[in-house]
Scaffold this active site. Structure first.
Site, PDB file in Angstrom:
ATOM      1  N   LYS A 125       0.841  -1.192   0.000  1.00  0.00           N
ATOM      2  CA  LYS A 125       0.000   0.000   0.000  1.00  0.00           C
ATOM      3  C   LYS A 125       0.881   1.248   0.000  1.00  0.00           C
ATOM      4  O   LYS A 125       1.895   1.305   0.707  1.00  0.00           O
ATOM      5  CB  LYS A 125      -0.903  -0.025   1.228  1.00  0.00           C
ATOM      6  CG  LYS A 125      -1.952   1.072   1.286  1.00  0.00           C
ATOM      7  CD  LYS A 125      -2.864   0.851   2.501  1.00  0.00           C
ATOM      8  CE  LYS A 125      -3.977   1.892   2.561  1.00  0.00           C
ATOM      9  NZ  LYS A 125      -4.902   1.631   3.703  1.00  0.00           N
TER      10      LYS A 125
ATOM     11  N   SER B 263      -9.575   1.369   2.646  1.00  0.00           N
ATOM     12  CA  SER B 263      -8.748   2.195   1.782  1.00  0.00           C
ATOM     13  C   SER B 263      -7.618   1.438   1.093  1.00  0.00           C
ATOM     14  O   SER B 263      -6.965   1.985   0.198  1.00  0.00           O
ATOM     15  CB  SER B 263      -8.147   3.341   2.601  1.00  0.00           C
ATOM     16  OG  SER B 263      -7.293   2.848   3.620  1.00  0.00           O
TER      17      SER B 263
ATOM     18  N   SER C 282      -9.962  -0.990   6.752  1.00  0.00           N
ATOM     19  CA  SER C 282      -9.327  -0.803   5.440  1.00  0.00           C
ATOM     20  C   SER C 282      -8.518  -1.975   4.916  1.00  0.00           C
ATOM     21  O   SER C 282      -8.078  -1.951   3.770  1.00  0.00           O
ATOM     22  CB  SER C 282      -8.444   0.451   5.463  1.00  0.00           C
ATOM     23  OG  SER C 282      -9.243   1.609   5.545  1.00  0.00           O
TER      24      SER C 282
END
Length: 518
Positions: free
Chosen positions: A129, A204, A228
């Site tokens: 990420k 996310s 997330s």
């Protein structure tokens, strides 16, 4: 829920608890609270459990490299080829580091040729990420600014994976500043659900979910402040694990909320996730809130045996507003677990809505404090919904924030004592509905979109505030072919039991073997 409703709910909670709230507890003290409830009968070592693999799992890839059947360069090239073919459409990556990935893969192969494997992930291509700082790569955190976040050292979790032999493919798309559950990003493109493009990939950690589901990486790291990791895992039909607060270091990763942030693995199978978690877990001197408790052998816990374990199915909160297909899939999940010998029992939980409100308030204040310069100096760069969520934090008073911190500790004590004396693991939906379309989720006034965000993440958020380990596993498909997911939650630092139940269910149900047609 609107900002006003959020604050009204918080005020009501504080008034209701009043003077019964104990003294405030900083993150380090909250970690100590969780550690006192850690299980004492940990598995520390054993032979790895076997699993049926079709050659596409992380575990199978690692085994093939060690056995000399595959090379790291071969697997890395295959991932890069898939990224080239699919990513323009799916938008999983922000940065692809092809040249360095191939160079690293060739080094891993040379090492293997001399019998020098670095660790259990030697030569396996992974991606991270884009809030994980890695020297030589930009860290945008999903914003317009390529170098938005820097750190004094590489993200500890990434560094540990590299030390175990993993190859870095690049940095993954994410919701701007990790502030959203749908996977939309106006700066880098909306991450698309690989099962049905045009639908939400979850956020996310959107790129993490998409890259694994689409076969562009064998595993990924995500972060989880309100869901997330688990939300994109649910939307994309993979496994996502949010460990106990403090189990994995957060050093070198952009902070959104120091009270609620977690770093964890996302992978195709439970065994893959267990392998990744075993590498990244453990104390880190760079993170004062990382636990010093010993790290168990998570793979050894995957025995497939869950007979006698008590699985609690909540009768409150987690049944509200649940789509019929999700409800049916959860009922079937309970039936499968019961067939494996577990005792599936109903349970009433201490008010999860109040826990979610406290968690949300803490995140709003802390995210506003952390990103204040961007909001005040360059607000035009932010997406309207992200700006709205951040600005809410400026309107929450110090009194409410301090009381929320105190409430969090009290609620965690009461939840652990009141729930895990009766059951070993909780079973809930991860998301209340199949992934909606991106347009349906994100169109409208910012306050309306924020309200949808709250509804979509309401089943994951309480466990961030409580700091409990939770895993999302696929448990079926909707009539539109979108993945459905179950969430398994355990007591503090009891990831082995959560993973054991998830692995047993995964093997019996077989949903992990399905792949999106791309």
């Amino acid at each position: 829920m609107s900002m006003i409703a959020d604050l009204a709910a918080m005020a009501g909670i504080i008034e209701r608890w009043g003077g019964d709230i104990p003294l405030a507890e900083e993150p380090a003290r909250f970690l100590a609270l969780l550690e006192t409830n850690a299980p004492s009968d940990r598995v520390t070592s054993a032979a790895p459990a076997t699993t049926a693999a079709d050659g596409e799992t992380l575990a199978a890839a690692a085994d093939a490299i060690r056995a000399g059947r595959r090379s790291s360069e071969e697997l890395t090239l295959a991932c890069l080829d898939r990224i080239e073919k699919l990513d323009e459409r799916l938008r999983a990556f922000i940065t692809v580091d092809a040249a360095r990935a191939l160079a690293a893969a060739r080094v891993r192969d040379a090492e293997m040729a001399t019998g020098r494997a670095r660790g259990p992930l030697h030569g396996v291509p992974l991606a991270y990420k884009d809030l994980c700082f890695i020297r030589g790569l930009p860290t945008s955190c999903g914003t317009r600014t390529p170098e938005y976040f820097t750190a004094d050292a590489d993200c500890t979790a990434v560094a540990r994976l590299a030390a175990a032999g993993a190859v870095t493919l690049g940095k993954l798309n994410m919701t701007e500043l990790a502030l959203g559950p749908f996977g939309d990003n106006a700066h880098h493109g909306h991450a698309q659900n690989p099962w049905r493009p045009g639908h939400c990939s979850g956020g996310s950690s959107s790129g993490s979910g998409v890259s694994v589901a689409a076969g562009m990486a064998f595993g990924a790291l995500g972060s989880d402040t309100g869901g997330s990791i688990r939300l994109p895992a649910a939307c994309c039909g993979i496994v996502g694990v949010k460990p106990t607060y403090g189990r994995v270091s957060r050093a070198g990763a952009m902070c959104l909320s120091w009270s609620n942030d977690h770093i964890g693995p996302m992978a195709r199978t439970v065994r893959d996730a267990a392998l990744l978690l075993g590498v990244i877990a453990g104390h880190d001197p760079l993170d004062a809130t990382s636990s010093r408790l010993p790290v168990p052998d998570y793979v050894a816990a995957l025995t497939g045996k869950i007979a006698g374990l008590r699985i609690g199915v909540p009768v409150n909160y987690f049944t509200d507003g649940v789509h019929a297909e999700v409800a049916a899939a959860l009922t079937e999940t309970g039936r499968v677990l019961s067939g494996l010998g577990a005792r599936v029992v109903p349970i009433t939980l201490p008010d999860p809505a109040a826990i979610a409100d406290v968690t949300n308030l803490l995140s709003r204040v802390e995210s506003a404090a952390l990103h204040v310069r961007l909001v005040r100096e360059r607000p035009h760069e932010l997406q309207p919904v992200v700006r709205t969520r951040l600005e809410t934090g400026f309107r929450i008073g110090a009194y409410d924030y301090a009381q929320a911190l105190r409430l969090r500790a009290l609620m965690a004590r009461q939840f652990v004592d009141g729930v895990f004396g009766d059951v070993d693991v909780l079973l809930t939906p991860t998301i209340p509905e199949p992934a909606p379309t991106i347009a349906d989720a994100t169109t409208g006034a910012a306050t309306d979109v924020v309200a949808r965000m709250g509804r979509f993440s309401r089943f994951t958020r309480p466990f961030n505030g409580l700091g409990l380990p939770a895993a999302s596993v696929p448990c079926g498909f909707s009539t539109l072919g979108l993945p459905l997911a179950a969430q398994l939650v355990g007591k503090p630092f009891d990831e082995p039991t959560v993973l054991r139940v998830a692995h047993a269910y995964e093997g019996a149900a077989g949903w992990w073997m399905r792949r999106p047609a791309l």
